[in-house]
Enzyme design. Structure first.
Site, PDB file in Angstrom:
ATOM      1  N   SER A 149       1.659   9.552  12.979  1.00 26.32           N
ATOM      2  CA  SER A 149       1.207   8.954  11.691  1.00 26.32           C
ATOM      3  C   SER A 149      -0.553   8.801  11.696  1.00 26.32           C
ATOM      4  O   SER A 149      -1.211   8.984  10.783  1.00 26.32           O
ATOM      5  CB  SER A 149       1.819   7.675  11.151  1.00 26.32           C
ATOM      6  OG  SER A 149       1.440   6.593  12.050  1.00 26.32           O
ATOM      7  N   LYS A 150      -0.575   8.252  12.923  1.00 29.57           N
ATOM      8  CA  LYS A 150      -2.249   7.809  13.079  1.00 29.57           C
ATOM      9  C   LYS A 150      -2.970   9.236  13.246  1.00 29.57           C
ATOM     10  O   LYS A 150      -4.333   9.166  12.882  1.00 29.57           O
ATOM     11  CB  LYS A 150      -2.247   7.069  14.242  1.00 29.57           C
ATOM     12  CG  LYS A 150      -1.836   5.492  14.207  1.00 29.57           C
ATOM     13  CD  LYS A 150      -2.430   4.847  12.731  1.00 29.57           C
ATOM     14  CE  LYS A 150      -2.034   3.393  12.706  1.00 29.57           C
ATOM     15  NZ  LYS A 150      -2.665   2.736  11.644  1.00 29.57           N
ATOM     16  N   VAL A 183       0.830  -1.337   0.154  1.00 26.03           N
ATOM     17  CA  VAL A 183       0.046  -0.023   0.025  1.00 26.03           C
ATOM     18  C   VAL A 183       0.851   1.369   0.012  1.00 26.03           C
ATOM     19  O   VAL A 183       0.257   2.356  -0.126  1.00 26.03           O
ATOM     20  CB  VAL A 183      -0.954  -0.023   1.156  1.00 26.03           C
ATOM     21  CG1 VAL A 183      -2.127  -1.064   1.169  1.00 26.03           C
ATOM     22  CG2 VAL A 183      -0.116  -0.092   2.515  1.00 26.03           C
ATOM     23  N   TYR A 199       4.623   6.597  15.173  1.00 25.02           N
ATOM     24  CA  TYR A 199       3.357   5.942  15.071  1.00 25.02           C
ATOM     25  C   TYR A 199       2.259   6.748  15.419  1.00 25.02           C
ATOM     26  O   TYR A 199       1.173   6.897  14.665  1.00 25.02           O
ATOM     27  CB  TYR A 199       3.266   4.493  15.938  1.00 25.02           C
ATOM     28  CG  TYR A 199       2.098   3.906  15.936  1.00 25.02           C
ATOM     29  CD1 TYR A 199       1.903   2.975  14.875  1.00 25.02           C
ATOM     30  CD2 TYR A 199       1.235   3.889  17.020  1.00 25.02           C
ATOM     31  CE1 TYR A 199       0.561   2.263  14.702  1.00 25.02           C
ATOM     32  CE2 TYR A 199      -0.221   3.054  16.824  1.00 25.02           C
ATOM     33  CZ  TYR A 199      -0.231   2.270  15.848  1.00 25.02           C
ATOM     34  OH  TYR A 199      -1.477   1.469  15.890  1.00 25.02           O
ATOM     35  N   ASN A 244      -6.844  -0.950   6.675  1.00 23.38           N
ATOM     36  CA  ASN A 244      -6.194  -1.477   7.699  1.00 23.38           C
ATOM     37  C   ASN A 244      -4.690  -1.593   7.976  1.00 23.38           C
ATOM     38  O   ASN A 244      -4.120  -1.697   9.015  1.00 23.38           O
ATOM     39  CB  ASN A 244      -7.148  -2.817   8.116  1.00 23.38           C
ATOM     40  CG  ASN A 244      -6.116  -3.768   9.025  1.00 23.38           C
ATOM     41  OD1 ASN A 244      -6.288  -3.687  10.279  1.00 23.38           O
ATOM     42  ND2 ASN A 244      -5.216  -4.542   8.542  1.00 23.38           N
ATOM     43  N   SER A 250      -5.696   4.978  15.673  1.00 23.32           N
ATOM     44  CA  SER A 250      -5.522   4.323  16.715  1.00 23.32           C
ATOM     45  C   SER A 250      -5.789   5.201  17.950  1.00 23.32           C
ATOM     46  O   SER A 250      -5.827   6.299  17.612  1.00 23.32           O
ATOM     47  CB  SER A 250      -3.804   3.887  16.975  1.00 23.32           C
ATOM     48  OG  SER A 250      -3.541   3.526  18.096  1.00 23.32           O
TER      49      SER A 250
HETATM   50  P1  NAD Z   1      -0.527  -6.781  12.339  1.00 24.05           P
HETATM   51  O1  NAD Z   1       1.038  -6.394  12.431  1.00 24.05           O
HETATM   52  O2  NAD Z   1      -0.743  -7.911  13.013  1.00 24.05           O
HETATM   53  O3  NAD Z   1      -0.998  -6.695  10.816  1.00 24.05           O
HETATM   54  C1  NAD Z   1      -0.920  -5.785   9.654  1.00 24.05           C
HETATM   55  C2  NAD Z   1      -1.088  -6.415   8.372  1.00 24.05           C
HETATM   56  O4  NAD Z   1      -0.513  -5.270   7.540  1.00 24.05           O
HETATM   57  C3  NAD Z   1       0.165  -7.533   8.296  1.00 24.05           C
HETATM   58  O5  NAD Z   1      -0.401  -8.476   7.636  1.00 24.05           O
HETATM   59  C4  NAD Z   1       1.026  -6.672   7.239  1.00 24.05           C
HETATM   60  O6  NAD Z   1       1.714  -7.681   6.199  1.00 24.05           O
HETATM   61  C5  NAD Z   1       0.217  -5.734   6.598  1.00 24.05           C
HETATM   62  N1  NAD Z   1       1.194  -4.596   5.939  1.00 24.05           N
HETATM   63  C6  NAD Z   1       2.197  -4.074   6.626  1.00 24.05           C
HETATM   64  N2  NAD Z   1       2.609  -3.207   5.815  1.00 24.05           N
HETATM   65  C7  NAD Z   1       1.927  -3.214   4.541  1.00 24.05           C
HETATM   66  C8  NAD Z   1       2.051  -2.642   3.046  1.00 24.05           C
HETATM   67  N3  NAD Z   1       3.043  -1.800   3.172  1.00 24.05           N
HETATM   68  N4  NAD Z   1       1.126  -3.224   2.319  1.00 24.05           N
HETATM   69  C9  NAD Z   1       0.233  -4.013   2.698  1.00 24.05           C
HETATM   70  N5  NAD Z   1       0.029  -4.409   3.832  1.00 24.05           N
HETATM   71  C10 NAD Z   1       0.925  -4.154   4.822  1.00 24.05           C
HETATM   72  O7  NAD Z   1      -1.198  -5.482  12.871  1.00 24.05           O
HETATM   73  P2  NAD Z   1      -2.734  -5.287  13.867  1.00 24.05           P
HETATM   74  O8  NAD Z   1      -2.433  -5.248  15.357  1.00 24.05           O
HETATM   75  O9  NAD Z   1      -3.599  -6.297  13.244  1.00 24.05           O
HETATM   76  O10 NAD Z   1      -3.066  -3.899  13.257  1.00 24.05           O
HETATM   77  C11 NAD Z   1      -3.927  -3.524  12.294  1.00 24.05           C
HETATM   78  C12 NAD Z   1      -4.286  -2.212  12.049  1.00 24.05           C
HETATM   79  O11 NAD Z   1      -4.912  -1.926  13.267  1.00 24.05           O
HETATM   80  C13 NAD Z   1      -2.920  -1.001  12.006  1.00 24.05           C
HETATM   81  O12 NAD Z   1      -3.348  -0.251  11.062  1.00 24.05           O
HETATM   82  C14 NAD Z   1      -2.969  -0.707  13.581  1.00 24.05           C
HETATM   83  O13 NAD Z   1      -2.008   0.356  13.422  1.00 24.05           O
HETATM   84  C15 NAD Z   1      -4.125  -0.634  13.836  1.00 24.05           C
HETATM   85  N6  NAD Z   1      -4.507  -0.838  15.506  1.00 24.05           N
HETATM   86  C16 NAD Z   1      -3.747  -1.893  15.951  1.00 24.05           C
HETATM   87  C17 NAD Z   1      -4.020  -1.909  17.441  1.00 24.05           C
HETATM   88  C18 NAD Z   1      -3.693  -3.139  18.106  1.00 24.05           C
HETATM   89  O14 NAD Z   1      -3.751  -2.867  19.427  1.00 24.05           O
HETATM   90  N7  NAD Z   1      -3.301  -4.485  17.604  1.00 24.05           N
HETATM   91  C19 NAD Z   1      -4.510  -0.772  18.253  1.00 24.05           C
HETATM   92  C20 NAD Z   1      -4.656   0.369  17.354  1.00 24.05           C
HETATM   93  C21 NAD Z   1      -4.534   0.407  16.090  1.00 24.05           C
END
Ligand code: NAD
Length: 252
Positions: free
Chosen positions: A151-152, A57, A148, A83, A135
């Site tokens: 960015s969010k 992305v 982070y 996502n 986030s």
């Molecule tokens: P994760 O690391 O488990 O999964 C992220 C996915 O994004 C992975 O499959 C990865 O390969 C993919 N990805 C990364 N860079 C990419 C790119 N350049 N192109 C395409 N795909 C790409 O993360 P998660 O915990 O499932 O988080 C998902 C989203 O939710 C993120 O945006 C994260 O910032 C947000 N978020 C997560 C939490 C949390 O507590 N886990 C809290 C707040 C926000």
């Protein structure tokens, strides 16, 4: 309430694992035609059928090719869930420029590029939903989360601007703020109990968030029931820091 997402074409970025994989499965369970985008996918097939397209992305030509591929396979795109995201940690004093830039390229650039590529498809259809992963860090950042959190926060402002620019086409654009979902990104569930307790003590609900908690919100935002909601940041963090010391209510 009937969500009625049957046959909607839903693109979920970063859907090979973590929250994104569950979001994709939950839309598929509602009868949507789901396309997962990610850098790579595991060998094993998904439980429910989800189409897969490889995409970075943060790379304009990769995004352009992936969106064209989705449209050629499915004809349109009704819902885009941005996502995909990465966590880059480090105090400002230690953070090198490359890591800072990569964080912005994926977290903000990814939302920008995907939205820019998908918007014309939705404009042609005269409807659409774009839902962006922000986030809780966009509301209150943690120490060491400069890249982070910034960015969010940028994702939230991008969401608001997109909501205005796409409003005339009946396309809604919203962001959501999960709190703490244990995934490979953060390893919350693998921390020593004391560290887990310290984090859980910040939550009114005092339990880890599940990917389904996030997916429930997204199904609603994608549905017709949310057709008058746009330009918002929805807090889905279990009441993280809703009060100063929420653990008191849990007798701690
Ligand atoms: P994760 O690391 O488990 O999964 C992220 C996915 O994004 C992975 O499959 C990865 O390969 C993919 N990805 C990364 N860079 C990419 C790119 N350049 N192109 C395409 N795909 C790409 O993360 P998660 O915990 O499932 O988080 C998902 C989203 O939710 C993120 O945006 C994260 O910032 C947000 N978020 C997560 C939490 C949390 O507590 N886990 C809290 C707040 C926000």
């Amino acid at each position: 309430m009937e969500l009625d997402l049957r046959s909607r074409v839903v693109v979920v970025t970063g859907a090979a694992r973590g929250i994104g994989a569950v979001i994709a499965q939950r839309f598929a369970a509602e009868g949507a035609r789901v396309v997962a985008l990610d850098l790579a996918f595991p060998e094993e097939p998904d439980a429910r059928p989800v189409d897969r397209v490889t995409c970075d992305v943060a790379d304009p030509s990769s995004v352009e090719a992936a969106v064209a591929e989705v449209v050629s396979r499915h004809g349109t795109i009704d819902v885009l869930v941005n996502n995909a995201g990465i966590n880059v940690e480090g105090a400002v004093a230690d953070l090198d420029w490359e890591r800072w830039r990569t964080c912005f390229d994926v977290n903000v650039g990814g939302v920008f590029l995907m939205s820019q590529a998908v918007a014309p498809v939705m404009q042609n259809a005269g409807r659409g939903r774009i839902i962006n992963a922000a986030s809780f860090a966009a509301i209150i950042p943690s120490v060491g989360s400069a890249a982070y959190a910034a960015s969010k926060a940028a994702v939230v402002q991008l969401t608001r601007v997109l909501a205005s620019e796409l409003g005339p086409f009946d396309i809604t654009v919203n962001a959501y703020a999960p709190g703490m979902v244990p995934t490979a990104m953060n390893g919350f569930a693998d921390m020593p109990q004391e560290a887990q307790d310290r984090l859980l003590d910040t939550l009114s609900l005092r339990r880890w968030e599940s990917p389904d908690d996030v997916a429930n919100l997204l199904l609603f935002l994608a549905s017709d029931a949310a057709s008058y909601i746009t330009g918002t940041l929805v807090d889905v963090s279990g009441g993280k820091l809703a009060t100063q010391i929420p653990a008191r209510a849990h007798g701690r």
